[in-house]
Scaffold this motif. Structure first.
Motif, PDB file in Angstrom:
ATOM      1  N   VAL A 166       0.853  -1.187   0.000  1.00 22.47           N
ATOM      2  CA  VAL A 166       0.000   0.000   0.000  1.00 22.47           C
ATOM      3  C   VAL A 166       0.887   1.234   0.000  1.00 22.47           C
ATOM      4  N   TYR A 167       0.598   2.167  -0.886  1.00 23.78           N
ATOM      5  CA  TYR A 167       1.353   3.419  -1.026  1.00 23.78           C
ATOM      6  C   TYR A 167       0.453   4.612  -0.717  1.00 23.78           C
ATOM      7  N   ASP A 168       1.078   5.756  -0.433  1.00 25.75           N
ATOM      8  CA  ASP A 168       0.300   6.959  -0.144  1.00 25.75           C
ATOM      9  C   ASP A 168      -0.329   7.560  -1.401  1.00 25.75           C
ATOM     10  N   CYS A 169       0.144   7.136  -2.576  1.00 28.57           N
ATOM     11  CA  CYS A 169      -0.466   7.504  -3.851  1.00 28.57           C
ATOM     12  C   CYS A 169      -0.047   6.453  -4.877  1.00 28.57           C
ATOM     13  N   ASP A 170      -0.509   6.560  -6.082  1.00 27.37           N
ATOM     14  CA  ASP A 170      -0.255   5.534  -7.088  1.00 27.37           C
ATOM     15  C   ASP A 170       1.224   5.494  -7.482  1.00 27.37           C
ATOM     16  N   PRO A 171       1.947   4.422  -7.142  1.00 24.57           N
ATOM     17  CA  PRO A 171       3.379   4.365  -7.468  1.00 24.57           C
ATOM     18  C   PRO A 171       3.646   4.253  -8.964  1.00 24.57           C
ATOM     19  N   LYS A 172       2.642   3.864  -9.742  1.00 27.88           N
ATOM     20  CA  LYS A 172       2.832   3.760 -11.189  1.00 27.88           C
ATOM     21  C   LYS A 172       2.873   5.128 -11.854  1.00 27.88           C
ATOM     22  N   SER A 173       2.178   6.089 -11.254  1.00 27.92           N
ATOM     23  CA  SER A 173       2.162   7.439 -11.822  1.00 27.92           C
ATOM     24  C   SER A 173       3.044   8.413 -11.059  1.00 27.92           C
ATOM     25  N   ASN A 174       3.459   8.033  -9.841  1.00 32.25           N
ATOM     26  CA  ASN A 174       4.298   8.918  -9.027  1.00 32.25           C
ATOM     27  C   ASN A 174       5.472   8.128  -8.444  1.00 32.25           C
ATOM     28  N   PRO A 175       6.663   8.261  -9.034  1.00 30.22           N
ATOM     29  CA  PRO A 175       7.829   7.512  -8.541  1.00 30.22           C
ATOM     30  C   PRO A 175       8.203   7.841  -7.098  1.00 30.22           C
ATOM     31  N   ALA A 176       7.720   8.975  -6.589  1.00 39.47           N
ATOM     32  CA  ALA A 176       8.039   9.382  -5.215  1.00 39.47           C
ATOM     33  C   ALA A 176       7.028   8.833  -4.208  1.00 39.47           C
TER      34      ALA A 176
END
Length: 237
Positions: A166-176
């Motif tokens: 689980v990420y704080d935002c979409d890792p596919k669109s945001n590398p950070a």
């Protein structure tokens, strides 16, 4: 294989069955079936809920003008096709299986009966749940939480296509994007994270059901999660 779990419910998204494409990829299903069979052979009781997104997504069909009820029922039938494919490859891998569906279709599956499912699990059979909840507007994530609670699973394993937690935002669109190793149910809901349906997380919170999100694509990850290795993201109290 040492494991902290006696009984688990594994949620497989429809995208897994298609290898990210429309339809069924036999090589992918065969590999996942071998992993499931190995876990079952170790003594862990395994139940599975499958999605149908490799065939139909009710919400997406609704956006294109289809009645949501009918679109959702089409999605439920897609999950049953995935169930039968998984059953076939699991049995080829040497583990007995039973498919139970929320929509009655006696020629291909048993009706969903929780106590019967538990008896199958106790006998070492893998139980595969299809047709969602049998009702429109319910995601298979929510069904996975409900089935896990009804059969008394120790954990709900949320296998994801190409995402290792689980990420704080979409890792596919945001590398950070920042990955969480652990989250509480309330943190998950407060952040409005979209990796799982909020209803499923709320149901897990209200009944203290541990959820583990992990990358299903990587070979051996199912066994690692069942063995208690700290991969993915654990959501608990």
């Amino acid at each position: 294989m040492p494991t902290p779990y006696r009984r688990v419910l594994l949620k497989l998204s429809g995208e897994v069955f298609g290898g990210g494409k429309v339809g069924v990829d036999p090589d992918v299903i065969a590999e996942k079936s071998r992993e499931i069979a190995e876990i079952a052979a170790s003594g862990v009781q395994v139940a599975v809920v499958v999605g149908g997104g490799n065939f139909f997504r009710g919400a997406e069909l609704q956006q294109r003008g289809m009645d949501r009820d009918r679109a959702d029922y089409m999605g439920m039938l897609g999950t049953v096709m995935n169930c039968l494919a998984l059953q076939d490859f699991c049995e080829k891998a040497g583990v007995a299986t039973r498919v139970q569906t929320a929509i009655t279709m006696g020629q291909v599956a048993e009706p969903y009966i929780p106590r019967r499912a538990e008896r199958h699990l106790e006998k070492g059979r893998v139980v595969i749940f299809g047709a969602g909840s049998g009702m429109p507007y319910f995601s298979t994530d929510t069904v996975a939480a409900q089935r896990a609670l009804e059969i008394g699973a120790d954990a709900l394993l949320m296998g994801k296509q190409g995402v290792d937690g689980v990420y704080d935002c979409d890792p596919k669109s945001n590398p950070a994007a920042r990955k969480f190793d652990e989250l509480t149910y309330d943190e998950f809901l407060a952040r409005d994270l979209k990796v799982a349906d909020a209803t499923a997380v709320a149901m897990a919170r209200d009944n203290d059901l541990t959820m583990i999100f992990f990358n299903l694509e990587k070979k051996g990850n199912i066994a690692r999660v069942v063995a208690g290795e700290p991969i993915g993201t654990t959501v608990h109290r």
